[in-house]
Motif scaffolding. Structure first.
Motif, PDB file in Angstrom:
ATOM      1  N   GLY A  31       0.827  -1.198   0.000  1.00  0.00           N
ATOM      2  CA  GLY A  31       0.000   0.000   0.000  1.00  0.00           C
ATOM      3  C   GLY A  31       0.864   1.251   0.000  1.00  0.00           C
ATOM      4  N   ARG A  32       1.890   1.250   0.827  1.00  0.00           N
ATOM      5  CA  ARG A  32       2.824   2.392   0.868  1.00  0.00           C
ATOM      6  C   ARG A  32       3.526   2.547  -0.490  1.00  0.00           C
ATOM      7  NH1 ARG A  32       4.338   5.162   5.118  1.00  0.00           N
ATOM      8  NH2 ARG A  32       6.353   5.572   4.143  1.00  0.00           N
ATOM      9  N   LEU A  33       3.964   1.420  -1.052  1.00  0.00           N
ATOM     10  CA  LEU A  33       4.659   1.453  -2.336  1.00  0.00           C
ATOM     11  C   LEU A  33       3.792   2.108  -3.414  1.00  0.00           C
ATOM     12  CD1 LEU A  33       6.929   0.615  -4.315  1.00  0.00           C
ATOM     13  CD2 LEU A  33       5.834  -1.633  -4.454  1.00  0.00           C
ATOM     14  N   CYS A  34       2.541   1.704  -3.505  1.00  0.00           N
ATOM     15  CA  CYS A  34       1.644   2.249  -4.530  1.00  0.00           C
ATOM     16  C   CYS A  34       1.486   3.762  -4.383  1.00  0.00           C
ATOM     17  CB  CYS A  34       0.278   1.575  -4.457  1.00  0.00           C
ATOM     18  SG  CYS A  34       0.342  -0.169  -4.856  1.00  0.00           S
ATOM     19  N   ALA A  35       1.252   4.213  -3.163  1.00  0.00           N
ATOM     20  CA  ALA A  35       1.078   5.651  -2.939  1.00  0.00           C
ATOM     21  C   ALA A  35       2.381   6.410  -3.169  1.00  0.00           C
ATOM     22  CB  ALA A  35       0.554   5.897  -1.528  1.00  0.00           C
ATOM     23  N   GLU A  36       3.507   5.841  -2.761  1.00  0.00           N
ATOM     24  CA  GLU A  36       4.792   6.520  -2.954  1.00  0.00           C
ATOM     25  C   GLU A  36       5.151   6.619  -4.430  1.00  0.00           C
ATOM     26  OE1 GLU A  36       7.226   4.154  -0.322  1.00  0.00           O
ATOM     27  OE2 GLU A  36       7.051   5.659   1.258  1.00  0.00           O
ATOM     28  N   LEU A  37       4.872   5.577  -5.200  1.00  0.00           N
ATOM     29  CA  LEU A  37       5.144   5.646  -6.639  1.00  0.00           C
ATOM     30  C   LEU A  37       4.278   6.715  -7.291  1.00  0.00           C
ATOM     31  CD1 LEU A  37       5.464   1.858  -7.517  1.00  0.00           C
ATOM     32  CD2 LEU A  37       7.295   3.573  -7.599  1.00  0.00           C
ATOM     33  N   ALA A  38       3.053   6.870  -6.813  1.00  0.00           N
ATOM     34  CA  ALA A  38       2.153   7.872  -7.374  1.00  0.00           C
ATOM     35  C   ALA A  38       2.575   9.287  -6.974  1.00  0.00           C
ATOM     36  CB  ALA A  38       0.721   7.611  -6.921  1.00  0.00           C
ATOM     37  N   LEU A  39       2.923   9.469  -5.727  1.00  0.00           N
ATOM     38  CA  LEU A  39       3.165  10.817  -5.212  1.00  0.00           C
ATOM     39  C   LEU A  39       4.617  11.276  -5.278  1.00  0.00           C
ATOM     40  CD1 LEU A  39       0.857  10.615  -2.083  1.00  0.00           C
ATOM     41  CD2 LEU A  39       0.475  12.007  -4.128  1.00  0.00           C
ATOM     42  N   HIS A  40       5.567  10.345  -5.207  1.00  0.00           N
ATOM     43  CA  HIS A  40       6.970  10.749  -5.070  1.00  0.00           C
ATOM     44  C   HIS A  40       7.914  10.156  -6.103  1.00  0.00           C
ATOM     45  CE1 HIS A  40       5.538  12.144  -1.217  1.00  0.00           C
ATOM     46  NE2 HIS A  40       5.287  10.913  -0.818  1.00  0.00           N
ATOM     47  N   LEU A 105      -6.243  -6.722   2.901  1.00  0.00           N
ATOM     48  CA  LEU A 105      -6.805  -5.505   2.299  1.00  0.00           C
ATOM     49  C   LEU A 105      -6.782  -4.359   3.303  1.00  0.00           C
ATOM     50  CD1 LEU A 105      -8.170  -3.970   0.013  1.00  0.00           C
ATOM     51  CD2 LEU A 105     -10.361  -4.894   0.808  1.00  0.00           C
ATOM     52  N   GLN A 106      -7.126  -4.654   4.540  1.00  0.00           N
ATOM     53  CA  GLN A 106      -7.102  -3.616   5.577  1.00  0.00           C
ATOM     54  C   GLN A 106      -5.676  -3.077   5.750  1.00  0.00           C
ATOM     55  OE1 GLN A 106      -7.476  -4.797   9.771  1.00  0.00           O
ATOM     56  NE2 GLN A 106      -9.172  -3.322   9.905  1.00  0.00           N
ATOM     57  N   GLU A 107      -4.693  -3.963   5.825  1.00  0.00           N
ATOM     58  CA  GLU A 107      -3.299  -3.540   5.984  1.00  0.00           C
ATOM     59  C   GLU A 107      -2.817  -2.741   4.772  1.00  0.00           C
ATOM     60  OE1 GLU A 107      -1.394  -7.299   6.685  1.00  0.00           O
ATOM     61  OE2 GLU A 107      -1.749  -7.181   8.848  1.00  0.00           O
ATOM     62  N   TRP A 108      -3.182  -3.186   3.569  1.00  0.00           N
ATOM     63  CA  TRP A 108      -2.798  -2.465   2.355  1.00  0.00           C
ATOM     64  C   TRP A 108      -3.347  -1.037   2.419  1.00  0.00           C
ATOM     65  CZ3 TRP A 108      -4.928   0.324  -1.524  1.00  0.00           C
ATOM     66  CH2 TRP A 108      -4.135   0.564  -2.646  1.00  0.00           C
ATOM     67  N   THR A 109      -4.607  -0.918   2.796  1.00  0.00           N
ATOM     68  CA  THR A 109      -5.261   0.392   2.863  1.00  0.00           C
ATOM     69  C   THR A 109      -4.580   1.292   3.889  1.00  0.00           C
ATOM     70  OG1 THR A 109      -7.348  -0.646   2.221  1.00  0.00           O
ATOM     71  CG2 THR A 109      -7.475   1.540   3.189  1.00  0.00           C
ATOM     72  N   LEU A 110      -4.230   0.734   5.036  1.00  0.00           N
ATOM     73  CA  LEU A 110      -3.539   1.520   6.062  1.00  0.00           C
ATOM     74  C   LEU A 110      -2.206   2.055   5.536  1.00  0.00           C
ATOM     75  CD1 LEU A 110      -4.298  -0.715   9.168  1.00  0.00           C
ATOM     76  CD2 LEU A 110      -5.015   1.682   8.879  1.00  0.00           C
ATOM     77  N   GLY A 111      -1.442   1.213   4.842  1.00  0.00           N
ATOM     78  CA  GLY A 111      -0.170   1.653   4.273  1.00  0.00           C
ATOM     79  C   GLY A 111      -0.354   2.721   3.216  1.00  0.00           C
ATOM     80  N   PHE A 112      -1.319   2.516   2.341  1.00  0.00           N
ATOM     81  CA  PHE A 112      -1.604   3.466   1.258  1.00  0.00           C
ATOM     82  C   PHE A 112      -1.997   4.828   1.838  1.00  0.00           C
ATOM     83  CE2 PHE A 112      -4.441   5.316  -1.968  1.00  0.00           C
ATOM     84  CZ  PHE A 112      -3.663   5.196  -3.115  1.00  0.00           C
ATOM     85  N   LEU A 113      -2.933   4.809   2.783  1.00  0.00           N
ATOM     86  CA  LEU A 113      -3.435   6.069   3.348  1.00  0.00           C
ATOM     87  C   LEU A 113      -2.392   6.768   4.221  1.00  0.00           C
ATOM     88  CD1 LEU A 113      -7.137   5.139   4.138  1.00  0.00           C
ATOM     89  CD2 LEU A 113      -6.273   6.582   2.269  1.00  0.00           C
ATOM     90  N   GLU A 114      -1.478   6.017   4.799  1.00  0.00           N
ATOM     91  CA  GLU A 114      -0.404   6.617   5.599  1.00  0.00           C
ATOM     92  C   GLU A 114       0.443   7.549   4.728  1.00  0.00           C
ATOM     93  OE1 GLU A 114       1.798   4.405   8.902  1.00  0.00           O
ATOM     94  OE2 GLU A 114       3.258   4.386   7.261  1.00  0.00           O
ATOM     95  N   VAL A 115       0.743   7.121   3.525  1.00  0.00           N
ATOM     96  CA  VAL A 115       1.532   7.952   2.608  1.00  0.00           C
ATOM     97  C   VAL A 115       0.680   9.113   2.074  1.00  0.00           C
ATOM     98  CG1 VAL A 115       2.765   7.983   0.397  1.00  0.00           C
ATOM     99  CG2 VAL A 115       3.065   6.068   1.971  1.00  0.00           C
ATOM    100  N   ALA A 117      -1.718  10.630   3.477  1.00  0.00           N
ATOM    101  CA  ALA A 117      -1.928  11.625   4.533  1.00  0.00           C
ATOM    102  C   ALA A 117      -0.803  12.654   4.580  1.00  0.00           C
ATOM    103  CB  ALA A 117      -2.058  10.932   5.886  1.00  0.00           C
ATOM    104  N   ASP A 118       0.378  12.278   4.101  1.00  0.00           N
ATOM    105  CA  ASP A 118       1.518  13.197   4.110  1.00  0.00           C
ATOM    106  C   ASP A 118       1.594  14.094   2.877  1.00  0.00           C
ATOM    107  OD1 ASP A 118       2.373  12.275   6.574  1.00  0.00           O
ATOM    108  OD2 ASP A 118       3.751  10.794   5.718  1.00  0.00           O
ATOM    109  N   ALA A 119       0.652  13.964   1.959  1.00  0.00           N
ATOM    110  CA  ALA A 119       0.663  14.801   0.746  1.00  0.00           C
ATOM    111  C   ALA A 119       0.446  16.261   1.150  1.00  0.00           C
ATOM    112  CB  ALA A 119      -0.425  14.356  -0.222  1.00  0.00           C
ATOM    113  N   ASP A 120       1.182  17.155   0.505  1.00  0.00           N
ATOM    114  CA  ASP A 120       1.055  18.571   0.854  1.00  0.00           C
ATOM    115  C   ASP A 120      -0.257  19.158   0.320  1.00  0.00           C
ATOM    116  OD1 ASP A 120       1.447  19.524  -1.873  1.00  0.00           O
ATOM    117  OD2 ASP A 120       3.578  19.113  -1.590  1.00  0.00           O
ATOM    118  N   ASN A 121      -0.605  20.336   0.820  1.00  0.00           N
ATOM    119  CA  ASN A 121      -1.886  20.954   0.465  1.00  0.00           C
ATOM    120  C   ASN A 121      -1.995  21.285  -1.012  1.00  0.00           C
ATOM    121  OD1 ASN A 121      -3.038  20.792   3.008  1.00  0.00           O
ATOM    122  ND2 ASN A 121      -2.123  22.717   3.684  1.00  0.00           N
ATOM    123  N   ALA A 122      -0.897  21.704  -1.631  1.00  0.00           N
ATOM    124  CA  ALA A 122      -0.937  22.025  -3.065  1.00  0.00           C
ATOM    125  C   ALA A 122      -1.286  20.780  -3.877  1.00  0.00           C
ATOM    126  CB  ALA A 122       0.400  22.603  -3.515  1.00  0.00           C
TER     127      ALA A 122
END
Length: 192
Positions: A31-40, A105-115, A117-122
């Motif tokens: 979950g973290r990996l997916c969000a990090e690849l998208a955002l960073h 699925l719950q763990e994946w979602t927690l990892g994804f949303l953790e990343v 949540a750190d997205a900046d306002n812009a």
């Protein structure tokens, strides 16, 4: 052939974690990996460092382990950016019980949303209403019931929730990477 190009599934990555003395599920890190690849645009080096930190080791145990972990990142990035829209979260498959799959699925979602949540306002302001809504819906998955009975109805429900998570991840990636994947081909105007 290098292991980095082999298909990595949940069990293979979980076995790699076990080699490093970790019983944790790969779902959270996926979950973290997916969000990090998208955002960073997470680099291979940064990914390997994050996994090792999570596993409590300084570096992968051996070259095959490193190749599997890097192959996991490559495979995820390719799927998120593919025109076929065939991305699948790295979750326990049908060999696992329904409660184990729900927990994944719950763990994946927690990892994804953790990343996320750190997205900046812009970055957040640039998100479409569809993406904002999808992310809000994912919040509900963090508290889903995981001690569920094996039944066709629960199986269908879990499939639908997993599909929602999959679509939210692809939507985040495509909004952060306009033109990737290129799902519609627009013909160039002919010049005379």
């Amino acid at each position: 052939m290098s292991l980095i190009n082999e298909h990595q599934d949940f069990s293979t990555i979980a076995d790699t974690f076990l080699l490093h003395g970790s019983m944790q599920s790969p779902a959270f890190l996926d979950g973290r990996l997916c969000a990090e690849l998208a955002l960073h645009d997470l680099t291979p080096e940064a990914w390997l460092e994050e996994v090792c930190l999570s596993l409590g080791v300084d570096q992968p145990r051996d070259e095959p382990s490193a190749e599997r972990l890097l192959g996991w990142r490559r495979q995820t990035l390719e799927a998120l950016s593919a025109a076929e829209l065939n991305f699948e979260p790295l979750l326990p498959d049908e060999l696992f019980s329904l409660p184990e799959r729900a927990l994944g699925l719950q763990e994946w979602t927690l990892g994804f949303l953790e990343v996320v949540a750190d997205a900046d306002n812009a970055t957040r302001r640039s998100w479409s209403s569809a993406l904002r809504e999808a992310l809000e819906d994912l919040e509900g998955l963090t508290s889903i019931e995981t001690d569920i009975e094996d039944s066709p109805e629960n199986e269908d429900d879990l499939f639908a929730l997993t599909e929602h998570a999959r679509m939210a991840a692809m939507l985040l990636y495509t909004e952060q990477h306009p033109g990737k994947p290129q799902v519609e081909q627009v013909d160039e105007p002919t010049r005379h």
